[in-house]
Design a protein around this motif. Structure first.
Motif, PDB file in Angstrom:
ATOM      1  N   ARG A  69       0.862  -1.191   0.000  1.00  0.00           N
ATOM      2  CA  ARG A  69       0.000   0.000   0.000  1.00  0.00           C
ATOM      3  C   ARG A  69       0.895   1.236   0.000  1.00  0.00           C
ATOM      4  N   ARG A 125       1.246  -1.166  -5.324  1.00  0.00           N
ATOM      5  CA  ARG A 125       0.032  -0.499  -5.789  1.00  0.00           C
ATOM      6  C   ARG A 125       0.303   0.990  -5.939  1.00  0.00           C
ATOM      7  N   LYS A 127      -9.032   7.383   2.808  1.00  0.00           N
ATOM      8  CA  LYS A 127      -7.591   7.552   2.989  1.00  0.00           C
ATOM      9  C   LYS A 127      -7.151   8.951   2.589  1.00  0.00           C
ATOM     10  N   GLU A 151     -12.224  -3.982  -7.621  1.00  0.00           N
ATOM     11  CA  GLU A 151     -12.822  -3.454  -6.394  1.00  0.00           C
ATOM     12  C   GLU A 151     -14.196  -2.855  -6.640  1.00  0.00           C
ATOM     13  N   GLY A 181      -9.603  -6.723  -4.677  1.00  0.00           N
ATOM     14  CA  GLY A 181      -9.628  -5.948  -3.435  1.00  0.00           C
ATOM     15  C   GLY A 181     -10.997  -6.157  -2.818  1.00  0.00           C
ATOM     16  N   ASN A 212     -12.120  -5.818   0.077  1.00  0.00           N
ATOM     17  CA  ASN A 212     -12.644  -4.852   1.057  1.00  0.00           C
ATOM     18  C   ASN A 212     -13.553  -3.851   0.362  1.00  0.00           C
ATOM     19  N   ARG A 266     -17.770   0.779   4.167  1.00  0.00           N
ATOM     20  CA  ARG A 266     -16.892  -0.029   5.019  1.00  0.00           C
ATOM     21  C   ARG A 266     -16.464   0.679   6.290  1.00  0.00           C
TER      22      ARG A 266
HETATM   23  C1  PEP Z   1      -9.326  -3.700  -0.843  1.00  0.00           C
HETATM   24  O1  PEP Z   1     -10.095  -2.788  -1.121  1.00  0.00           O
HETATM   25  O2  PEP Z   1      -9.685  -4.874  -0.653  1.00  0.00           O
HETATM   26  C2  PEP Z   1      -7.880  -3.439  -0.688  1.00  0.00           C
HETATM   27  C3  PEP Z   1      -7.034  -4.421  -0.538  1.00  0.00           C
HETATM   28  O3  PEP Z   1      -7.491  -2.139  -0.673  1.00  0.00           O
HETATM   29  P1  PEP Z   1      -7.647  -1.160   0.588  1.00  0.00           P
HETATM   30  O4  PEP Z   1      -8.132  -1.979   1.733  1.00  0.00           O
HETATM   31  O5  PEP Z   1      -6.309  -0.552   0.810  1.00  0.00           O
HETATM   32  O6  PEP Z   1      -8.663  -0.201   0.087  1.00  0.00           O
END
Ligand code: PEP
Ligand code: MG
Length: 768
Positions: free
Chosen positions: A473, A509, A517, A608, A629, A631, A642
């Motif tokens: 990251r 990345r 963020k 994502e 990704g 998440n 999230r």
């Molecule tokens: C995700 O979105 O799954 C990911 C790995 O990126 P981040 O958690 O840094 O957004």
């Protein structure tokens, strides 16, 4: 006045009130006036005694406020709470549940309208109006009260969370009572220690009281802050000399008068002498002034309230500047706060931080991910944690159960000490898996990568046998600075990551900021940041940032040749094409500058976003690899933020839609011959990891703290069993059922301790 106007004004007045008591008082008075009734009262549920305490009234006996209460199921108030709906009665006394409270003098009132004050499915209290005349309250009155109650519930919940309610009922100086709070696990594990409150700079509201042993030091700090603020105001005054009329500049004079030795400062100093630390003394003085201003009706004086608040904040900012660097973090500190940012966390003396608890946030908030990487047990979204009252309180953080114990009993501490010991043994037992390949008993091999960001992740990842980095990251080093790092600085940082793992691949990345963020020096203020300017959208708009980063990566990889580049938040083919174009440019620039042949690194995309999922074949076709990704993909598939603790229960990787989507990505990417990895948190969770393996993911990338655990899981459960389980769960339509099925399977294979060690399954049943 129209009802809507009354409501608006009321909400505004409530917002301006300095604390909960003042706010409740404003409410009861305004409601009584607006509905033209004789009584309006608010009863709030005291969690400790489970009783409704009369907290404010206009119309009933004032002496009863804070002194009378009703049991949870007592009286009409209790009935409103139990039913969670309004009750409207013409003759309250004839109702079988009527309970007369003599201290209130309410016997004169016949009609009764009570509505519950609800927050997140919980009853916080009851709002009541009463009248002598026997009549049923009208529909519009009902609607008004229901609307108002919904509006004030947030204020009450927030005040409760900040501990304002406890200040009112808790026996002063009494023994601290053990309490349990629930949240959402951010990083698994258990921690025991003492709370250290982390409050945002210059947020007066959340400054805790704290006894000081060094009064002279606190006085010195305060006097220094005072000097600083006086200087600041004088500077402002002279700066404005040419642009403001003298009468407009009178404000500065008012400020300086308030800062006169005999005014506000004298009161703060008095409280420091009484034993409070400077910040706490300042908080209480400002609070008191705000209360007395709030009670005044005069608009001019209300304006002064804003001035006092402003001065308070300025003084606090100076005080915090002095104290932050020297804050004491004893061993086993548990950081607690309304919100703790990633930047604040990584700035801490991490060796002394045993746990983290926040009121906001959810499992995959960025701070939680970093905490996971650091192996610090974390519970987030504990919305009712009375942060301000907990400084130095003894705490246990049980992230396995998403629970936080405050002032735990001796027995509980003993039990948790044993659990921590068992956990250490378990971790030590996992050491045996360090050098073993991630291969199932029936010979299926899968690659395990580590997710990194900090250098600490690198060491831990290598120690635990990661076969490369699946997700670096790159925004994390950006977060630790107060400006964008230069190309040379970036080159050095990236080189450390690449060199540590060479010849294994390191997947870097490209800067992924926006959403949750933020970089302190590149603020993005958006109404809907999750759907806004984030990830690759930002960097393609800022090719100068993108190019510097790519060039730094390429230069760092010279001689190592293990760099892979990953693009975040891709939602369309054109984004990949633009990035490819920039990459080629960067390669030729670096080649020319460094006079060496640069190998073009493999380029991959993160999946994502739902559009990337649906169009996966088109996207996979033009890149070298794909990494899911999960998440963000879960967030966007389920339309569940999230970071939002209110909807955290809905955010689950076991959702059938998520599982089916992941299987689709694997099939489609493989169909065009591209490898597919997953680097979201699902990869590091024992339950979801076996499903991912069964789906056919070529590699899993996870935080270093999960590497050994997952290796053990993979080496225990044969692929054939995992596949059978996957087939079964893909036919199920309910996330909770799927999760239980998976956990049962882990339990059968003797892996329960890796899942939720503090909750043992009973009689073959996994806990809900
Ligand atoms: C995700 O979105 O799954 C990911 C790995 O990126 P981040 O958690 O840094 O957004
Ligand atoms: Mg993401």
């Amino acid at each position: 006045m129209l009802m809507l106007d009354i409501l608006r004004k009321l909400v505004q007045d409530v917002d301006n009130a300095p604390n909960l008591v003042a706010a409740l008082d404003v409410i009861v008075q305004s409601v009584r006036d607006a509905l033209n009734t004789e009584v309006c009262s608010i009863y709030l549920l005291d969690e400790r005694s489970n009783r409704y305490v009369l907290m404010a009234t206009h119309g009933l006996n004032q002496d009863a406020v804070g002194n009378v209460s009703l049991g949870f199921s007592e009286g009409l108030v209790g009935l409103v709470g139990q039913r969670e709906e309004l009750i409207n009665l013409e003759d309250a006394a004839s109702h079988p549940r009527f309970h007369y409270l003599p201290e209130t003098g309410e016997d004169r009132y016949n009609s009764f309208l009570g509505v519950p004050i609800m927050n997140r499915r919980k009853v916080l209290g009851v709002l009541v109006v009463q009248q002598q005349e026997k009549r049923r309250f009208g529909e519009s009155e009902e609607a008004f009260l229901v609307t108002l109650s919904a509006q004030i519930s947030g204020v009450v919940a927030h005040a409760r969370a900040l501990g304002q309610l406890e200040n009112l009922h808790a026996p002063k100086g009494g023994v601290a009572t053990p309490r349990i709070f629930h949240g959402v696990a951010g990083a698994n594990g258990i921690a025991m220690g003492r709370a250290v409150v982390i409050y945002p700079p210059a947020d007066l509201e959340s400054v805790p009281d704290r006894a000081t042993e060094d009064i002279t030091h606190e006085l010195q700090q305060f006097n220094q802050a005072l000097l600083g603020v006086r200087q600041e105001i004088q500077q402002l005054d002279s700066k404005m000399a040419n642009s403001l009329m003298p009468e407009e500049r009178a404000l500065f004079e008012v400020y300086l008068r308030m800062l006169d030795d005999n005014a506000l400062p004298a009161e703060v100093i008095e409280r420091i002498h009484a034993g409070n630390w400077a910040q706490g003394a300042l908080h209480s003085v400002i609070d008191e002034h705000m209360q007395s201003f709030a009670a005044m009706d005069d608009a001019y004086l209300r304006e002064r309230m804003a001035d006092v608040r402003d001065l308070g904040r300025r003084l606090l900012a100076h005080l915090q500047q002095q104290t932050t660097p020297n804050r004491d973090f004893p061993e086993n500190s548990i950081l607690i706060g309304e919100d703790i940012s990633t930047a604040t966390l990584v700035d801490m003396p991490l060796d002394n931080i045993a746990g983290i608890v926040t009121m906001t946030g959810a499992a995959n908030s960025h701070m939680a991910i970093v905490a996971r990487a650091l192996g610090i047990p974390t519970v987030v979204g504990v919305s009712d944690l009375p942060v301000a009252n907990l400084d130095d309180a003894e705490m246990i953080v049980d992230a396995y159960q998403s629970k936080v114990y405050v002032h735990p009993s001796r027995e509980l501490r003993k039990r948790y000490k044993e659990i921590i010991k068992e956990e250490r043994q378990l971790v030590a037992g996992l050491d045996a898996y360090r050098d073993l390949p991630a291969e199932t008993p029936d010979g299926h091999r899968i690659t395990l990568y580590v997710n990194t960001g900090l250098m600490a992740d690198v060491a831990r990842g290598r120690e635990r046998g990661a076969e490369g980095v699946g997700l670096y990251r790159s925004e994390i080093p950006f977060m630790l600075r107060d400006r964008f790092p230069s190309e040379e600085e970036q080159r050095n940082i990236y080189k450390q990551q690449l060199a540590a793992f060479a010849p294994y691949p390191v997947t870097m990345r490209m800067l992924d900021i926006g959403g949750d963020k933020d970089l302190p020096y590149f603020p993005i203020d958006e109404v809907n940041p999750a759907l806004g300017w984030r990830g690759i959208r930002i960097t393609l708009d800022h090719p100068e940032i993108f190019m510097v980063q790519m060039r730094a990566m390429l230069k760092a990889a010279i001689g190592l040749n293990n760099l892979q580049i990953l693009l975040p938040m891709v939602s369309s083919v054109f984004e990949i094409e633009e990035a490819q174009h920039l990459l080629l440019r960067a390669v030729s620039e670096v080649q020319e500058e460094e006079q060496v042949t640069i190998q073009t690194p493999k380029l991959g995309i993160m999946v994502e976003v739902p559009s990337a999922l649906i169009q996966i074949k088109d996207l996979a076709n033009i890149v070298d690899f794909v990494s899911v990704g999960s998440n963000d993909l879960t967030q966007y598939l389920l339309a569940v933020d999230r970071n939002n603790s209110r909807v955290a229960d809905l955010y689950t990787p076991y959702h059938p839609a998520v599982l089916r989507a992941l299987q689709y990505v694997v099939n489609e990417a493989h169909a065009v011959g591209k490898p597919v990895s997953i680097c979201g948190e699902m990869a590091g969770d024992p339950g979801t990891a076996i499903l991912l393996m069964a789906m056919g993911f070529d590699s899993l990338s996870m935080s270093a703290s999960n590497l050994l655990k997952i290796r053990k899981v993979l080496r225990t459960i044969p692929l054939s069993e995992a596949k059978a389980l996957l087939e079964e769960v893909l036919a199920i339509d309910n996330a909770a059922v799927i999760r239980s099925m998976v956990e049962l399977e882990l339990n059968k294979s003797g892996l329960w301790d890796l899942v939720r060690p503090t909750q043992k399954p009973v009689g073959g049943k996994v806990p809900a």
